[in-house]
Design an enzyme around this catalytic site. Structure first.
Site, mmCIF file in Angstrom:
data_model
loop_
_atom_site.group_PDB
_atom_site.id
_atom_site.type_symbol
_atom_site.label_atom_id
_atom_site.label_comp_id
_atom_site.label_asym_id
_atom_site.label_seq_id
_atom_site.Cartn_x
_atom_site.Cartn_y
_atom_site.Cartn_z
ATOM 1 N N HIS A 44 -53.021 82.076 11.064
ATOM 2 C CA HIS A 44 -52.711 82.553 9.703
ATOM 3 C C HIS A 44 -52.014 81.462 8.867
ATOM 4 C CE1 HIS A 44 -51.953 86.443 7.206
ATOM 5 N NE2 HIS A 44 -52.177 85.400 6.429
ATOM 6 N N GLU A 98 -52.007 91.042 14.465
ATOM 7 C CA GLU A 98 -51.225 89.793 14.509
ATOM 8 C C GLU A 98 -49.810 90.048 14.992
ATOM 9 O OE1 GLU A 98 -51.232 87.440 10.893
ATOM 10 O OE2 GLU A 98 -53.375 87.745 10.754
ATOM 11 N N ARG A 134 -57.455 89.442 5.595
ATOM 12 C CA ARG A 134 -56.620 90.211 6.520
ATOM 13 C C ARG A 134 -57.493 90.625 7.698
ATOM 14 N NH1 ARG A 134 -53.036 88.265 4.307
ATOM 15 N NH2 ARG A 134 -51.207 89.175 3.290
HETATM 16 C C1 DGY Z 1 -51.024 85.918 1.642
HETATM 17 O O1 DGY Z 1 -50.242 85.421 0.836
HETATM 18 O O2 DGY Z 1 -51.383 87.089 1.561
HETATM 19 C C2 DGY Z 1 -51.549 85.015 2.694
HETATM 20 O O3 DGY Z 1 -52.139 85.711 3.716
HETATM 21 C C3 DGY Z 1 -50.442 84.104 3.163
HETATM 22 O O4 DGY Z 1 -50.966 83.029 3.891
#
Ligand code: DGY
Length: 323
Positions: free
Chosen positions: A283, A265, A236
């Site tokens: 992402h 984002e 993240r």
């Molecule tokens: C998640 O599932 O947390 C991922 O970031 C998706 O790509």
């Protein structure tokens, strides 16, 4: 059972929902719905299937007193106020495991792309600047014999670190608990965060975003890294303080960065876009056909089970089920 799905997901999951539910409403636009649009769709529904781009806060949750289950189409669930959902007895589920390999593979793709200057090389070639082999053209960093630092040795961190064997790398990891699989299979060593940052040539982040991990990597920590180290983030964005990363990159305190996630984002800082030693992706950690299909089925199954009062495969607040 009436459910609202905030975006068209691969059809396998939608078909399952259509088979099992009395009503399935899907937000039909190919964009992130606004808070009001989510509240509107949620009206009168028992369940919600949402994406990591949907902020499911107190306001959204309390807009529908009938809501009994929230199924996140993602492994990470920092977009949901889980504490508030738990207070209201709402089951929250997610989709880990099925995206482990896809995300670990993407982290390696970024690591190789930054280290061997793949994207820069592609641009260079397309622009017609390749005038023949050169002894000094686009020199990068070799992986073999180097040290890989893995921050967070859960499912994805483990899958990622296990692949270090193929490149003959030493592995360090930072994690709350010991990871015996990593220690026995790749001889990984558990260290504190500072030692990991100081000793690694490549650092990859595989932690969830929580209050504790928010801005875990700031300017001070980036300056602990080797001057020629590479940092990769597929977890993240807000785990790294983005302003500080930009500063460290500008000051050449590290070699480069590979990012699949950003602090705000879908906003991506202009400064990052201008840097040659940074590879930027939108992402797409879990974006393979296989994985997205599995996520779709799993998110739908989780929602149906939670609404039936059964135990879903992945529940992030199991205390609600016990109650
Ligand atoms: C998640 O599932 O947390 C991922 O970031 C998706 O790509």
């Amino acid at each position: 059972m009436k459910v609202f799905v905030t975006r068209r997901i691969p059809e396998e999951g939608l078909k399952l929902l259509e088979r099992e539910c009395e009503e399935v409403e899907v937000f039909e636009h190919d964009r992130i719905p606004s808070k009001d649009e989510i509240k509107r769709g949620l009206k009168g529904k028992d369940g919600l299937l949402c994406l990591l781009t949907d902020r499911i806060d107190r306001d959204v949750i309390s807009s529908n007193p009938k809501l009994r289950a929230i199924s996140n189409y993602a492994a990470g669930y920092d977009n949901i106020d889980v504490d508030f959902a738990t207070e209201r007895g709402i089951v929250v589920t997610n989709t880990p495991d099925v995206l482990t390999e896809a995300t670990a593979e993407l982290a390696w793709a970024l690591l190789l792309a930054v280290s061997r200057r793949i994207v820069e090389g592609d641009r260079f070639t397309r622009e017609g600047r390749f005038r023949g082999w050169s002894p000094t053209l686009l020199l990068g960093k070799e992986l073999s014999g180097k040290t890989l630092g893995v921050i967070g040795a859960g499912r994805i961190g483990t899958a990622f670190a296990l692949k270090a064997r193929c490149f003959g790398m030493k592995v360090l990891y930072y994690n709350r608990s010991r990871n015996e699989v990593l220690e026995s299979k790749v001889g990984a060593r558990k260290v504190d965060l500072e030692s990991l940052l100081r000793e690694s040539d490549f650092v990859s982040i595989h932690l969830p975003l929580t209050k504790e991990t928010h801005h875990l990597i700031d300017y001070r920590k980036l300056c602990m890294m080797k001057r020629d180290a590479v940092i990769i983030n597929t977890a993240r964005g807000a785990i790294i303080k983005e302003r500080d990363l930009i500063r460290a990159l500008k000051e050449k305190r590290i070699f480069g960065a590979g990012l699949d996630v950003y602090e705000n984002e879908p906003e991506v800082a202009e400064e990052l876009k201008e840097m040659e030693n940074v590879v930027l992706l939108p992402h797409i950690g879990s974006a393979t056909l296989e994985t997205r299909t599995k996520m779709s089925l799993l998110a739908a199954e989780n929602l149906v089970k939670a609404l039936r009062g059964e135990v879903p495969k992945y529940c992030v607040n199991p205390q609600v089920l016990k109650g």
